[in-house]
Design an enzyme around this catalytic site. Structure first.
Site, mmCIF file in Angstrom:
data_model
loop_
_atom_site.group_PDB
_atom_site.id
_atom_site.type_symbol
_atom_site.label_atom_id
_atom_site.label_comp_id
_atom_site.label_asym_id
_atom_site.label_seq_id
_atom_site.Cartn_x
_atom_site.Cartn_y
_atom_site.Cartn_z
ATOM 1 N N HIS A 8 2.722 -4.321 7.674
ATOM 2 C CA HIS A 8 4.199 -3.431 7.164
ATOM 3 C C HIS A 8 3.836 -1.707 6.888
ATOM 4 C CE1 HIS A 8 2.914 -2.894 3.032
ATOM 5 N NE2 HIS A 8 2.060 -4.349 3.932
ATOM 6 N N GLU A 86 2.430 -12.510 1.881
ATOM 7 C CA GLU A 86 0.976 -11.909 2.116
ATOM 8 C C GLU A 86 0.339 -13.313 1.344
ATOM 9 O OE1 GLU A 86 -1.530 -10.315 3.390
ATOM 10 O OE2 GLU A 86 -1.932 -9.175 2.296
#
Length: 201
Positions: A8, A86
């Site tokens: 990201h 994550e």
């Protein structure tokens, strides 16, 4: 079949050097610009499937790469999966990297000896991440070989390296092989139906 794995774009916590983990932080302006720039680089690349972590920073990056603010772009829906979230740092989330991984910290092995990195309270270790990412790849990605030519996954720094442990067939001790991806960096792999090979780490 090609697989693009993208980290990201930058967030305010990235810029401050804070651990994010599962904390849902938005992109900052640098992150938005970098995602758009990667989208421009990939504008002629056709993806058959797009998967993303459900966290906002990953979903927004995926949408911007595809040149859209909508959930569907290039006529390909962005599918989220909890297994792409994550690595959880538990009570460490929001802490500064320099403090959490200092020489005096029990978590100091994060980058140097990942096999020794302990779970923080309510957190994960690297093997936890490897187990769930392997499960995702085997269930969602590998069966697409033969029906899809190119797939993109947009997720996170530590998470993506867990995927790569499986694709590159190495152990947790080599978790950081080729280093941490930069924000909006794309790594590319190929699957022939039986084994993975690295195109661009």
């Amino acid at each position: 079949m090609e697989l693009y794995i993208v980290r990201h774009g930058q967030t305010p916590w990235n810029a401050l050097g804070k651990l994010q983990g599962r904390t849902d932080i938005e992109l900052n302006q640098n992150g938005i610009a970098a995602a758009k720039a990667l989208g421009e680089q990939l504008k002629d690349v056709r993806f058959d499937k797009i998967f993303s972590s459900p966290l906002k920073r990953a979903v927004c990056t995926a949408k911007l790469i595809c040149g859209s603010d909508d959930s569907v772009s290039r006529d390909v829906p962005i599918q989220t999966d909890e297994r792409l979230i994550e690595m959880s740092f538990g009570i460490g989330e929001g802490k500064l990297f320099d403090e959490w991984f200092s020489e005096q910290s029990p978590y100091r092995f994060f980058f140097t000896e990942p096999e020794k990195f302990p779970r923080a309270p309510q957190g994960e270790n690297f093997q936890d991440v490897c187990d769930r990412t392997k499960d995702f790849i085997q269930e969602k990605i590998e069966p697409l070989c033969g029906s899809a030519q190119r797939i993109m996954i947009v997720a996170h720094g530590a998470l993506n390296k867990g995927i790569m442990c499986y694709l590159q067939n190495h152990d947790v001790k080599d978790y950081w092989l080729n280093g941490l991806q930069k924000n909006c960096q794309a790594s590319v792999f190929d699957y022939d139906g039986s084994r993975w090979s690295t195109i661009k780490a």
